[in-house]
Design an enzyme around this catalytic site. Sequence first.
Site, PDB file in Angstrom:
ATOM      1  N   PHE A  62       0.864  -1.171   0.000  1.00 28.45           N
ATOM      2  CA  PHE A  62       0.000   0.000   0.000  1.00 28.45           C
ATOM      3  C   PHE A  62       0.910   1.234   0.000  1.00 28.45           C
ATOM      4  O   PHE A  62       1.880   1.294   0.753  1.00 28.45           O
ATOM      5  CB  PHE A  62      -0.894  -0.014   1.240  1.00 28.45           C
ATOM      6  CG  PHE A  62      -2.013   0.977   1.190  1.00 28.45           C
ATOM      7  CD1 PHE A  62      -3.206   0.679   0.549  1.00 28.45           C
ATOM      8  CD2 PHE A  62      -1.885   2.216   1.785  1.00 28.45           C
ATOM      9  CE1 PHE A  62      -4.244   1.599   0.505  1.00 28.45           C
ATOM     10  CE2 PHE A  62      -2.920   3.145   1.746  1.00 28.45           C
ATOM     11  CZ  PHE A  62      -4.102   2.826   1.102  1.00 28.45           C
ATOM     12  N   ARG A 111     -12.836  -3.847  -7.325  1.00 26.67           N
ATOM     13  CA  ARG A 111     -12.595  -4.527  -6.057  1.00 26.67           C
ATOM     14  C   ARG A 111     -13.899  -4.634  -5.268  1.00 26.67           C
ATOM     15  O   ARG A 111     -14.552  -3.638  -4.998  1.00 26.67           O
ATOM     16  CB  ARG A 111     -11.549  -3.734  -5.271  1.00 26.67           C
ATOM     17  CG  ARG A 111     -10.976  -4.461  -4.105  1.00 26.67           C
ATOM     18  CD  ARG A 111      -9.855  -3.670  -3.462  1.00 26.67           C
ATOM     19  NE  ARG A 111     -10.346  -2.456  -2.825  1.00 26.67           N
ATOM     20  CZ  ARG A 111      -9.693  -1.807  -1.867  1.00 26.67           C
ATOM     21  NH1 ARG A 111      -8.517  -2.251  -1.462  1.00 26.67           N
ATOM     22  NH2 ARG A 111     -10.177  -0.709  -1.334  1.00 26.67           N
ATOM     23  N   TYR A 166     -11.362   1.698  10.650  1.00 27.04           N
ATOM     24  CA  TYR A 166     -12.528   2.107   9.854  1.00 27.04           C
ATOM     25  C   TYR A 166     -12.892   1.139   8.742  1.00 27.04           C
ATOM     26  O   TYR A 166     -13.846   1.364   8.015  1.00 27.04           O
ATOM     27  CB  TYR A 166     -12.308   3.508   9.269  1.00 27.04           C
ATOM     28  CG  TYR A 166     -11.010   3.681   8.502  1.00 27.04           C
ATOM     29  CD1 TYR A 166     -10.897   3.258   7.197  1.00 27.04           C
ATOM     30  CD2 TYR A 166      -9.893   4.253   9.105  1.00 27.04           C
ATOM     31  CE1 TYR A 166      -9.710   3.385   6.496  1.00 27.04           C
ATOM     32  CE2 TYR A 166      -8.694   4.387   8.415  1.00 27.04           C
ATOM     33  CZ  TYR A 166      -8.611   3.955   7.112  1.00 27.04           C
ATOM     34  OH  TYR A 166      -7.435   4.077   6.443  1.00 27.04           O
ATOM     35  N   LYS A 167     -12.124   0.050   8.587  1.00 23.27           N
ATOM     36  CA  LYS A 167     -12.456  -0.925   7.534  1.00 23.27           C
ATOM     37  C   LYS A 167     -13.363  -1.997   8.150  1.00 23.27           C
ATOM     38  O   LYS A 167     -14.491  -1.707   8.503  1.00 23.27           O
ATOM     39  CB  LYS A 167     -11.180  -1.457   6.898  1.00 23.27           C
ATOM     40  CG  LYS A 167     -10.480  -0.349   6.091  1.00 23.27           C
ATOM     41  CD  LYS A 167      -9.140  -0.726   5.501  1.00 23.27           C
ATOM     42  CE  LYS A 167      -8.583   0.453   4.712  1.00 23.27           C
ATOM     43  NZ  LYS A 167      -7.180   0.304   4.342  1.00 23.27           N
ATOM     44  N   ASP A 196       1.204  -5.070   8.245  1.00 27.28           N
ATOM     45  CA  ASP A 196       0.074  -4.157   8.093  1.00 27.28           C
ATOM     46  C   ASP A 196      -1.184  -5.021   7.948  1.00 27.28           C
ATOM     47  O   ASP A 196      -1.311  -5.779   6.981  1.00 27.28           O
ATOM     48  CB  ASP A 196       0.300  -3.280   6.849  1.00 27.28           C
ATOM     49  CG  ASP A 196      -0.780  -2.214   6.681  1.00 27.28           C
ATOM     50  OD1 ASP A 196      -1.907  -2.429   7.156  1.00 27.28           O
ATOM     51  OD2 ASP A 196      -0.480  -1.172   6.062  1.00 27.28           O
TER      52      ASP A 196
HETATM   53  C1  LIG Z   1      -6.321   1.461   4.166  1.00 29.93           C
HETATM   54  C2  LIG Z   1      -4.887   1.144   4.325  1.00 29.93           C
HETATM   55  C3  LIG Z   1      -4.022   2.031   4.974  1.00 29.93           C
HETATM   56  C4  LIG Z   1      -4.513   3.371   5.418  1.00 29.93           C
HETATM   57  O1  LIG Z   1      -3.613   4.072   6.223  1.00 29.93           O
HETATM   58  P1  LIG Z   1      -4.137   5.315   7.064  1.00 29.93           P
HETATM   59  O2  LIG Z   1      -2.937   5.870   7.676  1.00 29.93           O
HETATM   60  O3  LIG Z   1      -5.142   4.775   8.045  1.00 29.93           O
HETATM   61  O4  LIG Z   1      -4.815   6.253   6.117  1.00 29.93           O
HETATM   62  C5  LIG Z   1      -2.715   1.621   5.175  1.00 29.93           C
HETATM   63  N1  LIG Z   1      -2.268   0.426   4.743  1.00 29.93           N
HETATM   64  C6  LIG Z   1      -3.083  -0.434   4.080  1.00 29.93           C
HETATM   65  C7  LIG Z   1      -2.557  -1.765   3.626  1.00 29.93           C
HETATM   66  C8  LIG Z   1      -4.395  -0.090   3.836  1.00 29.93           C
HETATM   67  O5  LIG Z   1      -5.197  -0.921   3.158  1.00 29.93           O
END
Ligand SMILES: *Cc1c(COP(=O)(O)O)cnc(C)c1O
Length: 432
Positions: free
Chosen positions: A135, A391, A243-244, A218
């Site tokens: 990511f 997705r 939040y997911k 992560d």
């Molecule tokens: C959604 C997501 C994030 C988001 O990071 P934030 O700092 O909360 O905005 C980070 N890593 C992955 C793999 C994600 O899917």
Amino acid sequence: MSLTAAEALARSAPPAVARQDAVDPLAPFRQRFFLPGSRIYLDGNSLGALPRETPERLQRVAREEWGEDLIASWNVHRWIHRPLEVGDKIGRLLGAAPGQTAVADSISVNLFKALAGALELRPGRKVILSEPASFPTDLYIAQGLLRLLNQSGQGRTGDEDYRLKTISREEIPAFLETRGEDVAVLHLSHVDFRSGEILDLAGLTAAAHRAGALALWDLAHSAGVLPLALDQDGADFAVGCGYKYLNGGPGSPAFLYVAERHHQTFLQPLQGWLGHASPFDFDTEYRPAPGIARVLCGTPPILSLAALEVGIDLALEADLHLVREKSLALGQLFEDLALQLGARHGLESASPPAPHRGSQVSLRHPHAFPIVQALIHHGVTPDFREPDILRFGFAPLYLSYHEVWAAAQVLGELLESGAWDREEFRVRGVVT
Ligand SMILES: *Cc1c(COP(=O)(O)O)cnc(C)c1O
């Protein structure tokens, strides 16, 4: 207008699908969420749905705690303890014993803390090992940290600068084995955000350890939908967001796990006062708090924490193995139907087969962007990921098999009619 979600939902699904709903042990969770009736929401992997209890809880914390008790609430309502108390609840979803998980900040900020702390725990080693498919925020944070370290001259005390090495996930075990002596930390996502592929957390962690490196995971797309065993698998650090699949709401704070064996020695550079051993001594010198509290930085977002706790309590009520089973079944139903209806229109699978994927199914199509926009227009919400990925996320606590079946019908008819091929569906918003 091609077939809409509302129309598809009004049709009866084949008996086999109806039966899946009839025997679904998680079906009662649906009524614990607020969902718009005519929309099929397949994006709980980006922003989870609103639990029915959340507005009430927010109202209560705001009115009764903030409104009535004001600053006394830090003690009386345990606000000051909430980051670790809610962290321990998340720990139960991660296979982490109490005292190792804190709620704080965002994933991005927690990555900064964990990566910096990991480099400090492995002096002399200069490499953060990751993969290009990570990511983006994971890579950006590593790049920013390395710039800081190398500019400040710390990286120059020895011979070489700190660096970020990205190689494909398939090459990682061999790299660690043959050239791992300079790797300080292996930094990966457990579930690939594009394809949904699950990486071998236990195996890769062990490979990192054999090379003398640490492992940072992560868990953005894992927490709440995949059974995890962080302690057992030997992970050193993990981060994830609220939040997911945890349904904590937009901007919900994230979590950071640090394995207990590092608590004596782990330090992180964002050493704010709430990570101090004794914040209210107002010392001029930082002394890290014992245990996981040292990952904290500043004042916690109490309202957001209250909302997050509602989502976590719901996740803890459900049996995570049933959640996983349903998530795979929903994904399979959708993928089979979508490919059956869409293959001759150029739709392809972009996810590994079950059980090697998380709670999502990704499909590939050269016109993925307008097709996703057309789906949204017709009442089905997935999301688009560059360059050609549609997705679809499956949140087992609030999705029915009937909805998933109906969503596939909407997709099939859109492709069949070509109704997605309109100028308005090519307009891009800031957020995709
Ligand atoms: C959604 C997501 C994030 C988001 O990071 P934030 O700092 O909360 O905005 C980070 N890593 C992955 C793999 C994600 O899917």
